[in-house]
Design a protein around this motif. Structure first.
Motif, PDB file in Angstrom:
ATOM      1  N   LEU A  80      -0.932  -5.308 -15.827  1.00  0.00           N
ATOM      2  CA  LEU A  80      -1.882  -6.310 -15.359  1.00  0.00           C
ATOM      3  C   LEU A  80      -1.562  -7.727 -15.818  1.00  0.00           C
ATOM      4  CD1 LEU A  80      -5.434  -4.712 -15.530  1.00  0.00           C
ATOM      5  CD2 LEU A  80      -4.292  -5.681 -13.538  1.00  0.00           C
ATOM      6  N   SER A  81      -1.392  -7.896 -17.159  1.00  0.00           N
ATOM      7  CA  SER A  81      -1.312  -9.275 -17.638  1.00  0.00           C
ATOM      8  C   SER A  81      -0.082  -9.977 -17.100  1.00  0.00           C
ATOM      9  CB  SER A  81      -1.365  -9.323 -19.164  1.00  0.00           C
ATOM     10  OG  SER A  81      -0.290  -8.621 -19.697  1.00  0.00           O
ATOM     11  N   VAL A  82       0.995  -9.213 -16.902  1.00  0.00           N
ATOM     12  CA  VAL A  82       2.203  -9.835 -16.364  1.00  0.00           C
ATOM     13  C   VAL A  82       2.037 -10.163 -14.880  1.00  0.00           C
ATOM     14  CG1 VAL A  82       4.655  -9.510 -15.932  1.00  0.00           C
ATOM     15  CG2 VAL A  82       3.652  -8.685 -18.055  1.00  0.00           C
ATOM     16  N   GLN A  83       1.572  -9.160 -14.140  1.00  0.00           N
ATOM     17  CA  GLN A  83       1.471  -9.332 -12.689  1.00  0.00           C
ATOM     18  C   GLN A  83       0.445 -10.396 -12.301  1.00  0.00           C
ATOM     19  OE1 GLN A  83       3.125  -7.836 -10.223  1.00  0.00           O
ATOM     20  NE2 GLN A  83       3.888  -5.871 -10.920  1.00  0.00           N
ATOM     21  N   LEU A  84      -0.549 -10.553 -13.150  1.00  0.00           N
ATOM     22  CA  LEU A  84      -1.621 -11.480 -12.782  1.00  0.00           C
ATOM     23  C   LEU A  84      -1.385 -12.901 -13.291  1.00  0.00           C
ATOM     24  CD1 LEU A  84      -4.818  -9.296 -13.263  1.00  0.00           C
ATOM     25  CD2 LEU A  84      -3.671  -9.898 -11.146  1.00  0.00           C
ATOM     26  N   THR A  85      -0.244 -13.104 -13.969  1.00  0.00           N
ATOM     27  CA  THR A  85      -0.004 -14.425 -14.562  1.00  0.00           C
ATOM     28  C   THR A  85      -0.242 -15.562 -13.562  1.00  0.00           C
ATOM     29  OG1 THR A  85       1.719 -13.315 -15.762  1.00  0.00           O
ATOM     30  CG2 THR A  85       1.603 -15.672 -16.023  1.00  0.00           C
ATOM     31  N   ALA A  86       0.238 -15.352 -12.339  1.00  0.00           N
ATOM     32  CA  ALA A  86       0.137 -16.415 -11.338  1.00  0.00           C
ATOM     33  C   ALA A  86      -1.312 -16.674 -10.931  1.00  0.00           C
ATOM     34  CB  ALA A  86       0.956 -16.045 -10.113  1.00  0.00           C
ATOM     35  N   TYR A  87      -2.188 -15.725 -11.205  1.00  0.00           N
ATOM     36  CA  TYR A  87      -3.582 -15.858 -10.776  1.00  0.00           C
ATOM     37  C   TYR A  87      -4.498 -16.256 -11.920  1.00  0.00           C
ATOM     38  CZ  TYR A  87      -1.671 -13.536  -6.733  1.00  0.00           C
ATOM     39  OH  TYR A  87      -0.899 -13.237  -5.658  1.00  0.00           O
ATOM     40  N   LYS A  88      -3.864 -16.533 -13.092  1.00  0.00           N
ATOM     41  CA  LYS A  88      -4.662 -16.875 -14.256  1.00  0.00           C
ATOM     42  C   LYS A  88      -5.513 -18.103 -13.962  1.00  0.00           C
ATOM     43  CE  LYS A  88      -3.964 -17.218 -19.231  1.00  0.00           C
ATOM     44  NZ  LYS A  88      -2.961 -17.026 -20.253  1.00  0.00           N
ATOM     45  N   LEU A  94      -7.813  -8.996 -20.794  1.00  0.00           N
ATOM     46  CA  LEU A  94      -7.340 -10.186 -20.069  1.00  0.00           C
ATOM     47  C   LEU A  94      -8.104 -11.425 -20.529  1.00  0.00           C
ATOM     48  CD1 LEU A  94      -6.994  -8.634 -16.515  1.00  0.00           C
ATOM     49  CD2 LEU A  94      -5.142  -9.534 -17.906  1.00  0.00           C
ATOM     50  N   TYR A  95      -9.390 -11.241 -20.803  1.00  0.00           N
ATOM     51  CA  TYR A  95     -10.204 -12.363 -21.249  1.00  0.00           C
ATOM     52  C   TYR A  95      -9.649 -12.934 -22.552  1.00  0.00           C
ATOM     53  CZ  TYR A  95     -14.221 -15.245 -22.329  1.00  0.00           C
ATOM     54  OH  TYR A  95     -15.020 -16.307 -22.610  1.00  0.00           O
ATOM     55  N   ARG A  96      -9.257 -12.022 -23.439  1.00  0.00           N
ATOM     56  CA  ARG A  96      -8.697 -12.476 -24.713  1.00  0.00           C
ATOM     57  C   ARG A  96      -7.368 -13.180 -24.523  1.00  0.00           C
ATOM     58  NH1 ARG A  96     -10.456  -7.161 -26.375  1.00  0.00           N
ATOM     59  NH2 ARG A  96     -12.514  -7.455 -27.262  1.00  0.00           N
ATOM     60  N   GLN A  97      -6.732 -12.872 -23.398  1.00  0.00           N
ATOM     61  CA  GLN A  97      -5.450 -13.532 -23.123  1.00  0.00           C
ATOM     62  C   GLN A  97      -5.659 -14.820 -22.342  1.00  0.00           C
ATOM     63  OE1 GLN A  97      -2.494 -10.735 -21.543  1.00  0.00           O
ATOM     64  NE2 GLN A  97      -3.649  -9.137 -22.537  1.00  0.00           N
ATOM     65  N   GLY A  98      -6.908 -15.213 -22.210  1.00  0.00           N
ATOM     66  CA  GLY A  98      -7.169 -16.510 -21.604  1.00  0.00           C
ATOM     67  C   GLY A  98      -7.547 -16.476 -20.132  1.00  0.00           C
ATOM     68  N   PHE A  99      -7.719 -15.282 -19.561  1.00  0.00           N
ATOM     69  CA  PHE A  99      -8.142 -15.196 -18.164  1.00  0.00           C
ATOM     70  C   PHE A  99      -9.667 -15.356 -18.100  1.00  0.00           C
ATOM     71  CE2 PHE A  99      -4.122 -13.026 -18.043  1.00  0.00           C
ATOM     72  CZ  PHE A  99      -3.623 -13.224 -16.763  1.00  0.00           C
ATOM     73  N   ASN A 100     -10.122 -16.375 -17.408  1.00  0.00           N
ATOM     74  CA  ASN A 100     -11.566 -16.550 -17.301  1.00  0.00           C
ATOM     75  C   ASN A 100     -12.080 -16.222 -15.907  1.00  0.00           C
ATOM     76  OD1 ASN A 100     -12.029 -17.409 -19.959  1.00  0.00           O
ATOM     77  ND2 ASN A 100     -11.147 -19.401 -19.459  1.00  0.00           N
ATOM     78  N   ASN A 101     -11.212 -15.659 -15.071  1.00  0.00           N
ATOM     79  CA  ASN A 101     -11.613 -15.446 -13.679  1.00  0.00           C
ATOM     80  C   ASN A 101     -11.499 -13.985 -13.267  1.00  0.00           C
ATOM     81  OD1 ASN A 101      -8.815 -15.544 -13.922  1.00  0.00           O
ATOM     82  ND2 ASN A 101      -8.537 -16.174 -11.810  1.00  0.00           N
ATOM     83  N   VAL A 102     -11.665 -13.081 -14.237  1.00  0.00           N
ATOM     84  CA  VAL A 102     -11.537 -11.667 -13.909  1.00  0.00           C
ATOM     85  C   VAL A 102     -12.923 -11.026 -13.842  1.00  0.00           C
ATOM     86  CG1 VAL A 102     -10.555  -9.472 -14.614  1.00  0.00           C
ATOM     87  CG2 VAL A 102      -9.285 -11.575 -15.000  1.00  0.00           C
ATOM     88  N   TYR A 103     -13.187 -10.336 -12.758  1.00  0.00           N
ATOM     89  CA  TYR A 103     -14.506  -9.722 -12.546  1.00  0.00           C
ATOM     90  C   TYR A 103     -14.357  -8.231 -12.314  1.00  0.00           C
ATOM     91  CZ  TYR A 103     -15.967 -14.534 -11.979  1.00  0.00           C
ATOM     92  OH  TYR A 103     -16.204 -15.857 -12.196  1.00  0.00           O
ATOM     93  N   LEU A 104     -15.470  -7.520 -12.496  1.00  0.00           N
ATOM     94  CA  LEU A 104     -15.483  -6.088 -12.256  1.00  0.00           C
ATOM     95  C   LEU A 104     -16.290  -5.803 -11.013  1.00  0.00           C
ATOM     96  CD1 LEU A 104     -16.586  -4.791 -15.738  1.00  0.00           C
ATOM     97  CD2 LEU A 104     -14.282  -5.147 -14.883  1.00  0.00           C
ATOM     98  N   LEU A 105     -15.876  -4.766 -10.314  1.00  0.00           N
ATOM     99  CA  LEU A 105     -16.681  -4.330  -9.183  1.00  0.00           C
ATOM    100  C   LEU A 105     -17.757  -3.387  -9.728  1.00  0.00           C
ATOM    101  CD1 LEU A 105     -17.274  -4.063  -6.203  1.00  0.00           C
ATOM    102  CD2 LEU A 105     -15.493  -2.327  -6.066  1.00  0.00           C
ATOM    103  N   THR A 106     -19.016  -3.781  -9.590  1.00  0.00           N
ATOM    104  CA  THR A 106     -20.112  -2.965 -10.115  1.00  0.00           C
ATOM    105  C   THR A 106     -20.048  -1.555  -9.514  1.00  0.00           C
ATOM    106  OG1 THR A 106     -21.440  -4.944 -10.221  1.00  0.00           O
ATOM    107  CG2 THR A 106     -22.625  -2.859 -10.424  1.00  0.00           C
ATOM    108  N   ASP A 107     -20.113  -0.573 -10.382  1.00  0.00           N
ATOM    109  CA  ASP A 107     -20.087   0.843  -9.992  1.00  0.00           C
ATOM    110  C   ASP A 107     -18.746   1.306  -9.418  1.00  0.00           C
ATOM    111  OD1 ASP A 107     -22.670   0.930 -10.842  1.00  0.00           O
ATOM    112  OD2 ASP A 107     -23.535   0.772  -8.836  1.00  0.00           O
ATOM    113  N   GLY A 108     -17.748   0.468  -9.455  1.00  0.00           N
ATOM    114  CA  GLY A 108     -16.406   0.893  -9.065  1.00  0.00           C
ATOM    115  C   GLY A 108     -16.286   1.338  -7.620  1.00  0.00           C
ATOM    116  N   LEU A 109     -15.213   2.060  -7.354  1.00  0.00           N
ATOM    117  CA  LEU A 109     -14.947   2.491  -5.986  1.00  0.00           C
ATOM    118  C   LEU A 109     -16.035   3.436  -5.480  1.00  0.00           C
ATOM    119  CD1 LEU A 109     -13.082   2.502  -3.548  1.00  0.00           C
ATOM    120  CD2 LEU A 109     -11.766   4.310  -4.616  1.00  0.00           C
ATOM    121  N   ASP A 110     -16.484   4.312  -6.382  1.00  0.00           N
ATOM    122  CA  ASP A 110     -17.530   5.264  -5.970  1.00  0.00           C
ATOM    123  C   ASP A 110     -18.764   4.523  -5.476  1.00  0.00           C
ATOM    124  OD1 ASP A 110     -15.741   7.093  -6.855  1.00  0.00           O
ATOM    125  OD2 ASP A 110     -16.775   7.536  -8.746  1.00  0.00           O
ATOM    126  N   GLY A 111     -19.133   3.496  -6.255  1.00  0.00           N
ATOM    127  CA  GLY A 111     -20.299   2.705  -5.884  1.00  0.00           C
ATOM    128  C   GLY A 111     -20.074   1.967  -4.576  1.00  0.00           C
TER     129      GLY A 111
END
Lengths: 169, 671
Positions: free
Chosen positions: B303-311, B333-350
């Motif tokens: 994740l952290s490598v692949q998402l570098t461009a989207y930081k 990711l947040y600890r690595q300085g990403f402030n734009n990462v969100y979770l999908l509530t209840d995941g795929l099942d939800g």
């Protein structure tokens, strides 16, 4: 020839070496290294004898047709010249085979050569030597480099007894 | 903030060589001044008579370590700007032991031997000769030792992560151990040799104290160690100021600011919202069974490598089946300085339950407005097909289409939202008449000079950007439509091979067949939504000359030269040298194509299968195809791999252009 100057205080020399390493981190973004440059020279040497064989070999092959085009080769050459400069200015150059007084030259040459082969082989396996792995990686607090450092001394102390005769006076 | 030559990726320039040379000189001076131009002194450590090696090495190590940590704490440099060697336990343990034995035998290591040579020591020269032989020996035995070379690979691993301690604390302890060692070895020297220069001296006391103070200061500067236990504080420092980031994080969790509701996600995706990257963190097989349309698949460790461009660019939404994994990933990711990462509530099942479950199956009453929304979403995410009630059945919806598409199939499917048509003819031809919804792109726009080799396919990172501009997503089925040359389509097919995008096909007969059959055409430009096509280099079929050379030597592959016969035989040549790769056989690409009155089609599969059966021993045989620049050979690749089912086919893209120009490579003329 003048009498050689005494060696530098090892702690001061260590600080000096550490600052060189720090400069290397800050400017190059990579630490110091010696065995990589040497291995590149080995690749160039093998390539000069068997070009297509070397190019198609799995390890040296990935360095391409001009393996000497690498920053650590230049560092290695610099190391020799820096050593030469310092040895000259401290009158420490002496052409000799360094060994114990009562040890035979043959024994010393044999150990130097076979020890060299082991060093060359092991530094490729561990991807670095005392400089590139133990010192550089140690300063970066990399686990593997410190493991290497510990094993290096373990191996040395284990074998020391068996090769001690070369230093007998 | 310092950018290093490594982080700028210019370690291979003459500037880097010059700087390395200067650093090498300083390195050599330091080693020589320390007395390391003498094997007797160096080996002294193993007999407890001269412990200088330990003193110098540990002092240097501690100096550089503390210096680097202060540099980081002051924001001068990021640890990512420095090349970090991987930890490979077995290789480093075995390598270390052998190295130690070699060290005590020869009395040298590579760096000190270089200084030894400069000091006139013959044994240093002999040692270097040995080490060069040892390096060559390693190269020659690499195939045998390879398993050991990578055994126990942990990637980059820091000591403080291994011990789950804070960086500052480990550095402090390390310094203490060093100081202890200095005093210890001075004592040893006194015992063994009867004298110690520094034991109890004012110098050593002061020196130890200074190191102690610096190491202690580090703990304050890089934060209270007890608080940052088990984190990676190196990465913490890369965050923007206004620290107390753990509190910020918890605050956001409390306010659920880090979540996105499935309904909101659906709305955004349907409306083609820009700057939203949806990431599926489940294993690949689950992803390929079913995923939310538009999602890319990135595994947690990447994740952290692949998402570098989207930081901190746009919005990144993570999802899995449930919530735990994405939440942990988000925290990291947040600890690595990403402030734009969100979770999908209840995941795929939800998501499936809340957005895709048909109204008829819902127990609660659904307002008309929402019913319409659900239908809209189902239309978008499920491609407008009939009711599907669970994820397993959703998977059946993935397209199963042959590699060679006929005009009939396309005329039935070309309006589907996830069928994307690329028209590879010239711009004027496209402008005057094209298949509705198709986009014009020249196959040549995907090629260029890469590392000095002309006309090769561009790197995946560039290709994925181009594909993004064509509003293609990883889920789309891409149809390639050629004009007169089928190999235009197969060359673009290689673009999708490189991106690991398996869902593409070539329309047999191309536009000319479509047109002749009187199928619908128009002159409109289609409406485009931007898409994010994440850069994934999945190319395991392109080979370079080294691999070809290896196969030439080992005779382990059928090499097919698809150029016209005259070129193969060396009678004609547009290149540095004429002839062909030793052992290659000639099967011109034109043999696979049949010319109809107005258009070209691929010959019937049975006929092709018969032809290639004679050339290639079996379906698993290794085959390398090449031509002059890779264009024509892409067609043979397509025929072998996608039409005939040969499994082990490789594409030597650079082809004869490169082979002929590299004079050290062997060639043959005539047969």
């Amino acid at each position: 020839m003048k009498n050689p100057k005494p060696y530098m205080n090892p702690y001061i020399a260590g600080v000096f070496l550490g600052l060189v390493l720090l400069a290397s981190f800050l400017v190059l973004g990579a630490g110091l290294g010696a065995s990589s440059g040497m291995a590149r020279i080995a690749a160039a040497f093998e390539s000069s004898i068997a070009k297509s064989h070397t190019l198609s070999s799995e390890y040296f092959g990935k360095w391409g047709s001009n393996p000497l085009n690498y920053y650590l080769v230049f560092m290695f050459v610099g190391t020799i010249l820096g050593g030469l400069f310092s040895a000259l200015s401290s009158s420490r150059i002496s052409f000799q085979l360094e060994k114990g007084k009562s040890a035979s030259a043959f024994l010393r040459i044999f150990f130097a050569l076979s020890g060299g082969i082991l060093i060359g082989y092991a530094s490729r396996l561990a991807q670095g030597c005392t400089s590139g792995q133990a010192l550089t990686g140690g300063a970066l607090l990399l686990t593997g480099s410190i493991v290497f450092l510990i094993c290096l001394f373990a191996g040395g102390y284990l074998a020391a007894y068996f090769v001690r005769r070369q230093w007998n006076d | 903030m310092i950018e290093t030559l490594y982080s700028l990726n210019i370690l291979d320039t003459s500037l880097a060589f010059l700087i390395s040379f200067v650093l090498g000189i300083l390195f050599g001076i330091a080693l020589e001044k320390a007395g390391f131009g003498s094997s007797r002194r160096l080996s002294g450590i193993f007999y407890f008579r001269d412990m200088a090696v330990l003193k110098v090495m540990f002092t240097a190590l501690i100096t550089a370590m503390l210096g680097l940590m202060y540099a980081q704490a002051l924001g001068l440099i990021k640890i990512e700007s420095i090349y970090l060697m991987p930890t490979i336990y077995v290789a480093q343990i075995v390598g270390g032991l052998i190295f130690g034995i070699g060290f005590v035998m020869s009395g040298w290591c590579p760096g000190t031997a270089a200084v030894g040579i400069a000091s006139g020591k013959f044994d240093a020269l002999i040692c270097i000769v040995g080490a060069i032989l040892g390096s060559i020996l390693f190269n020659e035995t690499f195939h045998l030792i390879k398993p050991l070379y990578t055994a126990g690979d942990q990637g980059v691993l820091f000591l403080f992560d291994s011990f789950h301690l804070s960086k500052g604390l480990v550095a402090f302890l390390f310094t203490l151990v060093g100081i202890g060692a200095f005093w210890g070895v001075e004592k040893i020297e006194q015992k063994v040799t009867g004298k110690s220069e520094y034991l109890g001296s004012q110098f050593l006391k002061t020196f130890s104290f200074v190191l102690f103070v610096f190491a202690l200061g580090l703990m304050f500067i890089s934060g209270d160690p007890s608080k940052s236990v088990s984190l990676c504080p190196f990465l913490k420092q890369t965050q923007p100021i206004s620290l107390s980031s753990e509190q910020d994080l918890l605050q956001r969790v409390e306010e659920a600011e880090d979540h996105i509701e499935p309904e909101e996600l659906s709305d955004r995706l349907v409306s083609g919202s820009q700057g939203l990257l949806l990431v599926d963190v489940r294993p690949q097989n689950e992803y390929s069974r079913f995923h939310i349309k538009g999602a890319v698949n990135i595994l947690l460790p990447d994740l952290s490598v692949q998402l570098t461009a989207y930081k901190n660019q746009g919005m990144v939404v993570l999802y899995s089946n449930g919530m735990t994994h994405p939440a942990q990933a988000r925290d990291s990711l947040y600890r690595q300085g990403f402030n734009n990462v969100y979770l999908l509530t209840d995941g795929l099942d939800g998501f499936v339950d809340r957005c895709l479950k048909p109204v008829s199956l819902r127990s609660e009453p659904v307002p008309a407005e929402f019913t319409q929304k659900i239908n809209e979403w189902r239309e978008y995410f499920l491609g407008g097909t009939e009711v599907q009630n669970n994820v397993e059945e959703l998977s059946k919806l993935t397209f199963k289409v042959p590699a060679l598409i006929d005009t009939q199939w396309l005329s039935e499917n070309h309006t589907k939202p996830n069928v994307k048509i690329l028209d590879l003819r010239s711009q004027p031809e496209y402008n005057t008449s094209h298949i509705p919804g198709s986009l014009a792109i020249s196959p040549e726009s995907f090629r260029g000079v890469v590392k000095g080799v002309p006309s090769v396919l561009l790197p995946a990172a560039i290709l994925s950007q181009q594909v993004s501009l064509l509003r293609i997503t990883p889920d789309d089925f891409v149809v390639l439509v050629y004009g007169e040359k089928p190999h235009d389509a197969t060359l673009v097919g290689m673009v999708f091979e490189r991106l690991g995008h398996k869902k593409y096909g070539v329309m047999n007969g191309g536009f000319l067949k479509w047109n002749k059959e009187g199928k619908s055409v128009d002159t409109d430009l289609p409406d485009i939504n931007d898409s994010v096509y994440l850069s994934n280099d999945n190319d395991n079929v392109t080979v370079d000359y080294k691999i070809v050379l290896q196969s030439v030597k080992n005779k382990d592959a059928v090499i097919i030269d698809v150029r016209p016969e005259d070129y193969y035989l060396g009678k004609k040549s547009d290149e540095a040298r004429a002839g062909h790769i030793p052992g290659a056989i000639n099967r011109p690409y034109t043999e696979d194509i049949a010319k109809e009155e107005l258009y070209s089609v691929f010959k019937p599969t049975e006929e092709l299968a018969k032809d290639y059966q004679i050339i290639i021993p079996n379906k698993d045989s290794k085959v390398i195809v090449h031509c002059r620049t890779g264009h024509q050979a892409s067609q043979t690749y397509f025929v072998l791999k996608n039409l005939l089912g040969y499994t082990n086919v490789y594409w030597y893209d650079a082809g004869w252009t490169e082979w002929a120009a590299r004079k050290e490579l062997p060639i043959e003329k005539e047969m």
